[in-house]
Design a protein around this motif. Sequence first.
Motif, PDB file in Angstrom:
ATOM      1  N   GLN A  79       0.832  -1.192   0.000  1.00 26.29           N
ATOM      2  CA  GLN A  79       0.000   0.000   0.000  1.00 26.29           C
ATOM      3  C   GLN A  79       0.873   1.250   0.000  1.00 26.29           C
ATOM      4  OE1 GLN A  79      -2.321  -1.111   3.431  1.00 26.29           O
ATOM      5  NE2 GLN A  79      -4.156  -1.316   2.186  1.00 26.29           N
ATOM      6  N   ARG A  80       1.921   1.218   0.805  1.00 23.96           N
ATOM      7  CA  ARG A  80       2.835   2.370   0.811  1.00 23.96           C
ATOM      8  C   ARG A  80       3.611   2.451  -0.498  1.00 23.96           C
ATOM      9  NH1 ARG A  80       3.550   0.772   6.504  1.00 23.96           N
ATOM     10  NH2 ARG A  80       5.035  -0.728   5.714  1.00 23.96           N
ATOM     11  N   ALA A  81       3.931   1.295  -1.072  1.00 24.75           N
ATOM     12  CA  ALA A  81       4.717   1.274  -2.303  1.00 24.75           C
ATOM     13  C   ALA A  81       3.922   1.773  -3.493  1.00 24.75           C
ATOM     14  CB  ALA A  81       5.230  -0.140  -2.578  1.00 24.75           C
ATOM     15  N   THR A  82       2.605   1.624  -3.461  1.00 21.93           N
ATOM     16  CA  THR A  82       1.797   2.025  -4.616  1.00 21.93           C
ATOM     17  C   THR A  82       1.179   3.400  -4.468  1.00 21.93           C
ATOM     18  OG1 THR A  82      -0.107   0.874  -3.699  1.00 21.93           O
ATOM     19  CG2 THR A  82       1.259  -0.344  -5.266  1.00 21.93           C
ATOM     20  N   GLU A  83       1.467   4.096  -3.362  1.00 24.24           N
ATOM     21  CA  GLU A  83       0.971   5.461  -3.221  1.00 24.24           C
ATOM     22  C   GLU A  83       1.639   6.345  -4.265  1.00 24.24           C
ATOM     23  OE1 GLU A  83       1.806   6.629   0.767  1.00 24.24           O
ATOM     24  OE2 GLU A  83       0.168   5.430   1.590  1.00 24.24           O
ATOM     25  N   LEU A  94      -5.271  -9.806  -0.595  1.00 24.81           N
ATOM     26  CA  LEU A  94      -5.585 -11.165  -0.156  1.00 24.81           C
ATOM     27  C   LEU A  94      -4.337 -11.928   0.273  1.00 24.81           C
ATOM     28  CD1 LEU A  94      -8.161 -12.012  -2.954  1.00 24.81           C
ATOM     29  CD2 LEU A  94      -8.651 -11.483  -0.555  1.00 24.81           C
ATOM     30  N   ASN A  95      -3.223 -11.667  -0.399  1.00 20.38           N
ATOM     31  CA  ASN A  95      -1.967 -12.351  -0.081  1.00 20.38           C
ATOM     32  C   ASN A  95      -0.808 -11.378  -0.323  1.00 20.38           C
ATOM     33  OD1 ASN A  95       0.300 -13.925   0.179  1.00 20.38           O
ATOM     34  ND2 ASN A  95      -0.221 -15.354  -1.456  1.00 20.38           N
ATOM     35  N   PRO A  96      -0.356 -10.670   0.700  1.00 21.69           N
ATOM     36  CA  PRO A  96       0.705  -9.675   0.531  1.00 21.69           C
ATOM     37  C   PRO A  96       2.025 -10.254   0.013  1.00 21.69           C
ATOM     38  CG  PRO A  96      -0.376  -9.415   2.651  1.00 21.69           C
ATOM     39  CD  PRO A  96      -0.879 -10.692   2.064  1.00 21.69           C
ATOM     40  N   ARG A  97       2.186 -11.563   0.039  1.00 25.98           N
ATOM     41  CA  ARG A  97       3.422 -12.188  -0.434  1.00 25.98           C
ATOM     42  C   ARG A  97       3.238 -12.852  -1.806  1.00 25.98           C
ATOM     43  NH1 ARG A  97       7.367 -12.754   3.214  1.00 25.98           N
ATOM     44  NH2 ARG A  97       8.092 -14.718   2.318  1.00 25.98           N
ATOM     45  N   HIS A 106      -6.847  -5.230  -9.941  1.00 26.93           N
ATOM     46  CA  HIS A 106      -6.891  -6.659  -9.623  1.00 26.93           C
ATOM     47  C   HIS A 106      -5.581  -7.129  -8.992  1.00 26.93           C
ATOM     48  CE1 HIS A 106     -10.840  -7.772 -11.088  1.00 26.93           C
ATOM     49  NE2 HIS A 106     -10.659  -6.903 -12.056  1.00 26.93           N
ATOM     50  N   TYR A 107      -4.447  -6.591  -9.441  1.00 26.98           N
ATOM     51  CA  TYR A 107      -3.175  -6.949  -8.796  1.00 26.98           C
ATOM     52  C   TYR A 107      -3.173  -6.498  -7.334  1.00 26.98           C
ATOM     53  CZ  TYR A 107      -1.291  -7.653 -13.536  1.00 26.98           C
ATOM     54  OH  TYR A 107      -1.066  -8.089 -14.815  1.00 26.98           O
ATOM     55  N   GLN A 108      -3.684  -5.296  -7.087  1.00 25.97           N
ATOM     56  CA  GLN A 108      -3.737  -4.805  -5.714  1.00 25.97           C
ATOM     57  C   GLN A 108      -4.681  -5.651  -4.866  1.00 25.97           C
ATOM     58  OE1 GLN A 108      -4.658  -0.665  -6.397  1.00 25.97           O
ATOM     59  NE2 GLN A 108      -2.504  -0.082  -6.345  1.00 25.97           N
ATOM     60  N   GLN A 109      -5.779  -6.098  -5.479  1.00 24.67           N
ATOM     61  CA  GLN A 109      -6.689  -6.981  -4.748  1.00 24.67           C
ATOM     62  C   GLN A 109      -5.982  -8.290  -4.415  1.00 24.67           C
ATOM     63  OE1 GLN A 109      -9.618  -6.380  -3.484  1.00 24.67           O
ATOM     64  NE2 GLN A 109     -10.002  -8.452  -2.775  1.00 24.67           N
ATOM     65  N   ALA A 110      -5.192  -8.816  -5.350  1.00 25.81           N
ATOM     66  CA  ALA A 110      -4.431 -10.045  -5.081  1.00 25.81           C
ATOM     67  C   ALA A 110      -3.481  -9.837  -3.910  1.00 25.81           C
ATOM     68  CB  ALA A 110      -3.656 -10.479  -6.332  1.00 25.81           C
ATOM     69  N   ARG A 127     -17.493 -16.770  -6.703  1.00 30.48           N
ATOM     70  CA  ARG A 127     -17.622 -17.920  -5.806  1.00 30.48           C
ATOM     71  C   ARG A 127     -16.449 -18.037  -4.849  1.00 30.48           C
ATOM     72  NH1 ARG A 127     -18.778 -20.030 -10.288  1.00 30.48           N
ATOM     73  NH2 ARG A 127     -16.960 -21.336 -10.478  1.00 30.48           N
ATOM     74  N   ASP A 128     -15.290 -17.512  -5.244  1.00 29.59           N
ATOM     75  CA  ASP A 128     -14.087 -17.625  -4.415  1.00 29.59           C
ATOM     76  C   ASP A 128     -13.431 -16.247  -4.291  1.00 29.59           C
ATOM     77  OD1 ASP A 128     -11.938 -18.543  -2.993  1.00 29.59           O
ATOM     78  OD2 ASP A 128     -11.123 -19.816  -4.584  1.00 29.59           O
ATOM     79  N   PRO A 129     -14.070 -15.331  -3.572  1.00 27.82           N
ATOM     80  CA  PRO A 129     -13.575 -13.949  -3.516  1.00 27.82           C
ATOM     81  C   PRO A 129     -12.257 -13.780  -2.760  1.00 27.82           C
ATOM     82  CG  PRO A 129     -15.420 -14.228  -2.010  1.00 27.82           C
ATOM     83  CD  PRO A 129     -15.286 -15.513  -2.783  1.00 27.82           C
ATOM     84  N   ARG A 130     -11.770 -14.804  -2.092  1.00 26.43           N
ATOM     85  CA  ARG A 130     -10.515 -14.698  -1.332  1.00 26.43           C
ATOM     86  C   ARG A 130      -9.352 -15.351  -2.063  1.00 26.43           C
ATOM     87  NH1 ARG A 130     -10.121 -11.892   2.672  1.00 26.43           N
ATOM     88  NH2 ARG A 130      -8.531 -13.178   3.645  1.00 26.43           N
ATOM     89  N   ASN A 131      -9.514 -15.643  -3.342  1.00 22.21           N
ATOM     90  CA  ASN A 131      -8.480 -16.317  -4.112  1.00 22.21           C
ATOM     91  C   ASN A 131      -7.593 -15.277  -4.804  1.00 22.21           C
ATOM     92  OD1 ASN A 131      -7.012 -17.720  -6.149  1.00 22.21           O
ATOM     93  ND2 ASN A 131      -8.488 -19.388  -6.038  1.00 22.21           N
ATOM     94  N   ALA A 132      -6.382 -15.098  -4.311  1.00 21.73           N
ATOM     95  CA  ALA A 132      -5.452 -14.108  -4.865  1.00 21.73           C
ATOM     96  C   ALA A 132      -5.016 -14.485  -6.275  1.00 21.73           C
ATOM     97  CB  ALA A 132      -4.236 -13.976  -3.954  1.00 21.73           C
ATOM     98  N   ASP A 133      -4.914 -15.778  -6.567  1.00 24.57           N
ATOM     99  CA  ASP A 133      -4.501 -16.200  -7.910  1.00 24.57           C
ATOM    100  C   ASP A 133      -5.513 -15.759  -8.957  1.00 24.57           C
ATOM    101  OD1 ASP A 133      -2.117 -17.412  -7.120  1.00 24.57           O
ATOM    102  OD2 ASP A 133      -3.099 -19.337  -6.749  1.00 24.57           O
ATOM    103  N   ILE A 134      -6.799 -15.907  -8.654  1.00 22.84           N
ATOM    104  CA  ILE A 134      -7.826 -15.491  -9.614  1.00 22.84           C
ATOM    105  C   ILE A 134      -7.697 -13.999  -9.895  1.00 22.84           C
ATOM    106  CG2 ILE A 134     -10.305 -15.176  -9.973  1.00 22.84           C
ATOM    107  CD1 ILE A 134     -10.773 -17.788  -8.468  1.00 22.84           C
ATOM    108  N   GLN A 135      -7.539 -13.198  -8.849  1.00 21.00           N
ATOM    109  CA  GLN A 135      -7.396 -11.746  -9.039  1.00 21.00           C
ATOM    110  C   GLN A 135      -6.158 -11.420  -9.870  1.00 21.00           C
ATOM    111  OE1 GLN A 135      -9.713  -9.504  -8.280  1.00 21.00           O
ATOM    112  NE2 GLN A 135     -10.958 -11.183  -7.477  1.00 21.00           N
TER     113      GLN A 135
END
Length: 190
Positions: A29-33, A132-135, A125-129, A98-106
């Motif tokens: 989040q800080r990196a994309t400001e 969901l998974n900061p790593r 979508h990358y930010q959403q990924a 159906r799988d809103p917590r899936n970082a790969d899909i995003q």
Amino acid sequence: MIRLLTLSAILGALVAGVVAYTMSPSLWQRATEPQPSAAAQAATAKPAPEEWPICTMTVTMPDADWAKLDPEFAAGKKALLAEDWEGAIAVLESAALRDPRNADIQNYIGYAYRRLRQIGPAIGHYQQALTLNPRHRSAHEHLGEASLVLGDPATAEQHLAHLEDICLIGCEEYDDLKRAIATYKKVVAR
């Protein structure tokens, strides 16, 4: 009894650590400001669209395994392989419902948008990924490449640093982003 208490304490500490890690503001989040000088950089150093860094993603898991998880996810992966970007987006967005917590899909949806040269939705979508998974290595790589498209190599370097921290023994995503940054610098130097 003592073993059970010790195991419970360790498990509790582990859960608390995971919760604290996911609840605190992540580094991306800080990196994309927006940087104050990003607009000036974008106006002068933006590469032509044909020079956009577009990575190639490979699918290593057999289709049968993906189909076991989610048939629409499998169909989206097949569409990506066939370079049917719009079809991939449609199917993967349905899978994401159906799988809103899936970082790969995003991440895959963002990749398809970027291949369509729609950088805004791709970044979202990358930010959403990463939410969901900061790593998520691929999302860091793709956000770094998208930053280069926007003429912001400093943010790309930040994502490269995140990948360096994540990939302790090196990884393909780190190498790809490092190569894209070097290519970007050559193009801008012309």
